[in-house]
Design an enzyme around this catalytic site. Structure first.
Site, PDB file in Angstrom:
ATOM      1  N   SER A 134      37.175  46.011  39.444  1.00  0.00           N
ATOM      2  CA  SER A 134      37.352  44.789  38.664  1.00  0.00           C
ATOM      3  C   SER A 134      38.110  45.097  37.368  1.00  0.00           C
ATOM      4  O   SER A 134      39.283  45.441  37.418  1.00  0.00           O
ATOM      5  CB  SER A 134      35.988  44.134  38.414  1.00  0.00           C
ATOM      6  N   HIS A 170      38.710  40.515  43.170  1.00  0.00           N
ATOM      7  CA  HIS A 170      37.767  39.517  43.715  1.00  0.00           C
ATOM      8  C   HIS A 170      38.522  38.336  44.323  1.00  0.00           C
ATOM      9  O   HIS A 170      38.167  37.173  44.130  1.00  0.00           O
ATOM     10  CB  HIS A 170      36.812  39.034  42.619  1.00  0.00           C
TER      11      HIS A 170
END
Length: 243
Positions: A134, A170
């Site tokens: 991330s 994501h």
């Protein structure tokens, strides 16, 4: 033993729930170690949790995960002050640096306070595998989109730039991600952008995309770019399943 090439594994994954511990390292973290070509010693992995404020409870969870994996895990904490005297020396001694998720905007700001951009570049050039999830993925690129500023995603464009692309993480699990990436590529805020579904990572040797890998079958990686006609296109890369 350093990797043969400057190597980055940028991911949207890496953790799973454990059996005897709350967390374990999933296949993507183990693949980062494989990319480092570790032999003759326990893999030396430094975890950087600054994007989430260097939370000590999370560090303890990762210490247990490392025990299960057989890693020699250390932490680089920058709050309230660096926990090692020689940050560059510490990073250079690692096989893998794994950067955890959180606020990529805050992560980059704190790294700049400590002048770590050139340090990470030298570690990368020396063969230390740079990896993360991330925020710990976006940081290696020119930029990406982030919720660092609030629930509505915005661009971040001051990444370390080791990889001269945008990055989307994501991509399949947060509904704003895909349309925001397409908009930012379309208006020129982001250049050609590499994206990962949850559980997927992209391997780079130098700045060349080598392959996509996944710890979750059915997931994908993507290249998003703007054509000469101004239209945005998306190409799926089928990842290799890690076992």
């Amino acid at each position: 033993m350093p990797a043969d090439h400057p190597t980055i594994l940028a991911t949207s994954g890496g953790y799973r729930f454990g059996t005897r511990t709350r967390m374990e390292f999933n296949h993507l973290v183990h693949h980062a170690v494989e990319l480092a070509g570790v032999s003759g010693h326990a893999p030396r992995v430094c975890l950087v949790g600054t994007a989430s404020g260097d939370q000590r409870w999370f560090a303890a969870e990762m210490d247990e995960a490392a025990r299960v994996a057989g890693f020699d895990l250390t932490h680089l904490h920058l709050f309230p002050m660096p926990n090692v005297e020689d940050i560059e020396g510490h990073l250079m001694a690692q096989d893998v640096v794994w950067v955890n998720g959180g606020s990529v905007a805050n992560l980059l700001a704190v790294w700049d306070v400590h002048d770590l951009r050139p340090v990470f570049r030298r570690a990368w050039e020396a063969g230390v595998v740079l990896s993360g999830v991330s925020a710990g993925s976006i940081c290696w690129y020119d930029g990406g989109c982030t919720d660092s500023y609030g629930p509505d995603l915005r661009a971040v464009t001051n990444g370390l730039g080791l990889l001269p692309y945008g990055n989307g993480v994501h991509y399949d699990s947060e509904e704003q991600r895909r349309p925001t990436v397409h908009r930012l590529v379309g208006d020129g805020t982001l250049a050609l952008t590499h994206c990962t579904d949850d559980g997927v990572g992209i391997v780079y040797h130098g700045t060349d995309l080598v392959e996509a890998v996944t710890e979750q079958p059915g997931k994908g990686a993507y290249i998003v770019q703007r054509g000469g006609d101004g239209q945005v296109s998306e190409e799926r890369i089928e990842p290799r399943i890690l076992v």
